[in-house]
Write an enzyme that holds these catalytic residues in place. Sequence first.
Site, PDB file in Angstrom:
ATOM      1  N   ASP A   1       9.291  -3.369   6.512  1.00 44.00           N
ATOM      2  CA  ASP A   1       9.527  -4.791   6.791  1.00 44.00           C
ATOM      3  C   ASP A   1       9.764  -5.066   8.274  1.00 44.00           C
ATOM      4  O   ASP A   1      10.545  -5.947   8.632  1.00 44.00           O
ATOM      5  CB  ASP A   1      10.719  -5.319   5.958  1.00 44.00           C
ATOM      6  CG  ASP A   1      10.584  -4.953   4.495  1.00 44.00           C
ATOM      7  OD1 ASP A   1       9.508  -5.181   3.951  1.00 44.00           O
ATOM      8  OD2 ASP A   1      11.548  -4.408   3.912  1.00 44.00           O
TER       9      ASP A   1
ATOM     10  N   THR B   1      10.423  -0.534  -6.073  1.00 42.91           N
ATOM     11  CA  THR B   1       9.908  -1.895  -6.261  1.00 42.91           C
ATOM     12  C   THR B   1       9.459  -2.110  -7.707  1.00 42.91           C
ATOM     13  O   THR B   1       9.057  -3.219  -8.061  1.00 42.91           O
ATOM     14  CB  THR B   1       8.717  -2.163  -5.315  1.00 42.91           C
ATOM     15  OG1 THR B   1       7.702  -1.192  -5.592  1.00 42.91           O
ATOM     16  CG2 THR B   1       9.126  -2.077  -3.862  1.00 42.91           C
TER      17      THR B   1
ATOM     18  N   HIS C   1       4.153  -7.732   2.901  1.00 47.59           N
ATOM     19  CA  HIS C   1       3.667  -8.236   4.189  1.00 47.59           C
ATOM     20  C   HIS C   1       3.679  -9.750   4.175  1.00 47.59           C
ATOM     21  O   HIS C   1       3.039 -10.367   3.338  1.00 47.59           O
ATOM     22  CB  HIS C   1       2.236  -7.775   4.435  1.00 47.59           C
ATOM     23  CG  HIS C   1       2.106  -6.309   4.671  1.00 47.59           C
ATOM     24  ND1 HIS C   1       2.806  -5.658   5.658  1.00 47.59           N
ATOM     25  CD2 HIS C   1       1.374  -5.371   4.058  1.00 47.59           C
ATOM     26  CE1 HIS C   1       2.489  -4.381   5.645  1.00 47.59           C
ATOM     27  NE2 HIS C   1       1.636  -4.161   4.678  1.00 47.59           N
TER      28      HIS C   1
ATOM     29  N   LYS D   1       5.026  -5.767  10.814  1.00 44.40           N
ATOM     30  CA  LYS D   1       3.816  -5.128  11.345  1.00 44.40           C
ATOM     31  C   LYS D   1       2.601  -6.070  11.271  1.00 44.40           C
ATOM     32  O   LYS D   1       1.714  -5.995  12.109  1.00 44.40           O
ATOM     33  CB  LYS D   1       3.493  -3.859  10.534  1.00 44.40           C
ATOM     34  CG  LYS D   1       4.594  -2.816  10.598  1.00 44.40           C
ATOM     35  CD  LYS D   1       4.290  -1.633   9.705  1.00 44.40           C
ATOM     36  CE  LYS D   1       4.513  -1.858   8.236  1.00 44.40           C
ATOM     37  NZ  LYS D   1       5.904  -2.019   7.803  1.00 44.40           N
TER      38      LYS D   1
END
Length: 429
Positions: free
Chosen positions: A13, A128, A41, A16
């Site tokens: 996180d 996740t 993202h 990028k």
Amino acid sequence: MACTCVVGLQWGDEAKGKIVDLLSTEHQFVVRYNGGPNAGHTVVKNGKTYKLSLLPTGVLNPNLRAVIGNGLVINPVRFLEEVNTLRTAGVYIGDNLVLSDHAHLIFPYHVEEERLVELASEGAIGTTGRGIGPCYQDKVGRSNGIRVGELLYPDHFRHRLQAVVARKNLMLHALSADAKQFDANQLCDEYLGYAQQLRPHIADTTILLHRALDEGRGILFEAAQGSLLDIDHGTYPFVTSSNSSTTGIWSGSGVPARRLTRVIGVVKAYTTRVGKGPFPTELDDGPSGLGERIRQKGREFGTVTGRPRRCGWFDAVAVRHSARLGGVDELALMLLDVLSVVDEVKICTGYELEGKRIDYFPGDSFLLEKCKPTYETMSGWKNEDLTKARKLAELPAAARKYIDRLSAILGLPVTIVSVGPDREQTIMR
Ligand code: IMP
């Protein structure tokens, strides 16, 4: 010929996607080489916010060919969902998006396996929940791994899936009497339906990338997660199941790492982590503490799961470890504006482990857990608005000192400073 990698040096996180977007004009290909739909993202482009978890963020750029490399694990449902969302938003998706036939497929039994293991185990990773670990386990175990290319051969695919699902049902039942069970033929029909939509995108991406190299095309590698979540070099076992540092490029795309011409290490001006695992500089100081202030100002909530990210000071010991490991040439320092909420800033420059001062990053979580950070404290730039600065000289002196100090400690130039989510809110040195 530019062959660049944008890699996160913390626990993911690091924003990028913004750097990938800034570099998109210098390259013709953008390649993801690790992970799967676990990545979070968020990219702000032309005033619109896009959230992607499986596709490379570079797919938003019409002049780039976006490649999903062999090192990834693919959930076709997520793939098609993201493609449809982007198309609805007016983003062109066609032959500009290529998916490796060697990438592995995530099935619902992977998600179920992960759920049961995370529920049952004392040492839950806080994943996740997207089936990433079980899918990589099957890849490495070989007997149960199924690759994207197999979808194109329906009889073969059905035959394989029947054998695998029979084993998976037994295994899931052994984990819990309440485990979901799966019907191989139903699953097969469902996945063969997806195959029709995936077909135009599937190719041998290693051959594609080698041709691109021969033709002198620029390639931009987009790492997912952060280097400290790397399966080999991160805070094991609280890591992801792929090589999220630059070490994954070679295996996850087929492009030899020595072809890289530039490695940009992306760091936040502070540190965040989602999920469990050691975090020496964590500011676990309650609802009115500094950690919460940074979380609110930086909107530090997971893109994939929505979980609040744990926040803390910049850990130079950890970043030095991942920068060395990744062969990093330069740093992009992100979210500097967020630190305007604190009076003073701290940089962790060493740890104390069992009464001894150390300056290296211990390779095991159970040791890192015991490390107490030692800090350098610097003046902050409280309440100053950095978001309009476009040159270094326009930053408060304290912020410039902070950048210089980080650069000196890490022995790397800071070439990009980000002071807001928009493309324009960037200082290029
Ligand atoms: P997994 O990748 O779902 O197996 O999760 C393993 C660990 O990596 C958990 O702590 C996740 O929160 C973390 N993780 C996975 N992907 C990301 C990401 O893109 N950003 C930050 N953390 C991530």
